[in-house]
Design an enzyme around this catalytic site. Structure first.
Site, PDB file in Angstrom:
ATOM      1  N   HIS A  21      50.488  38.586  45.334  1.00  0.00           N
ATOM      2  CA  HIS A  21      50.402  39.342  44.086  1.00  0.00           C
ATOM      3  C   HIS A  21      50.888  38.437  42.966  1.00  0.00           C
ATOM      4  O   HIS A  21      51.815  37.657  43.140  1.00  0.00           O
ATOM      5  CB  HIS A  21      51.246  40.613  44.181  1.00  0.00           C
ATOM      6  N   CYS A  33      46.795  40.518  37.988  1.00  0.00           N
ATOM      7  CA  CYS A  33      46.362  41.039  39.289  1.00  0.00           C
ATOM      8  C   CYS A  33      45.096  41.883  39.127  1.00  0.00           C
ATOM      9  O   CYS A  33      44.159  41.778  39.918  1.00  0.00           O
ATOM     10  CB  CYS A  33      47.475  41.859  39.925  1.00  0.00           C
TER      11      CYS A  33
END
Length: 107
Positions: A21, A33
């Protein structure tokens, strides 16, 4: 950080693996993201919708991992979609280099 490896074989893109992430912001507010996810999902959907290319795909949401690989042959349409996907990733990397890493690997 999201680490993305683009697979190449003899000058042709053959797939990719993305892990992690980005860490730009909290879940639900992380625009990096979200951008990476939109590019990846749109790419896979476009391959499925607009080509007849064979591919394999594996996802693990908790780890933020997607792996995608074409079969033995890649159509010109799929190659163009892959180049467009990579262009989007390269633009994100330029803007958010502390949160996305893009590299290339000969397979």
């Amino acid at each position: 950080m999201t680490k993305i490896t683009i697979y190449c074989k003899n000058g042709t893109y053959t797939g990719f693996c993305m892990r992690g992430h980005s860490g730009y912001a909290e879940e639900g507010a992380d625009i990096v993201c979200a951008g990476i996810s939109v590019l990846a999902i749109n790419f896979v959907n476009s391959i499925e919708q607009f080509t007849s290319d064979e591919y394999s795909q594996f996802e693990h949401e908790e780890e933020g991992m997607i792996e995608f690989e074409f079969g033995d042959t890649i159509s010109s349409e799929a190659e163009l979609l892959m180049k467009s996907f990579i262009l989007g990733l390269e633009q994100l990397e330029k803007e958010y280099k502390d949160f996305i890493s893009l590299d290339y690997k000969e397979v």
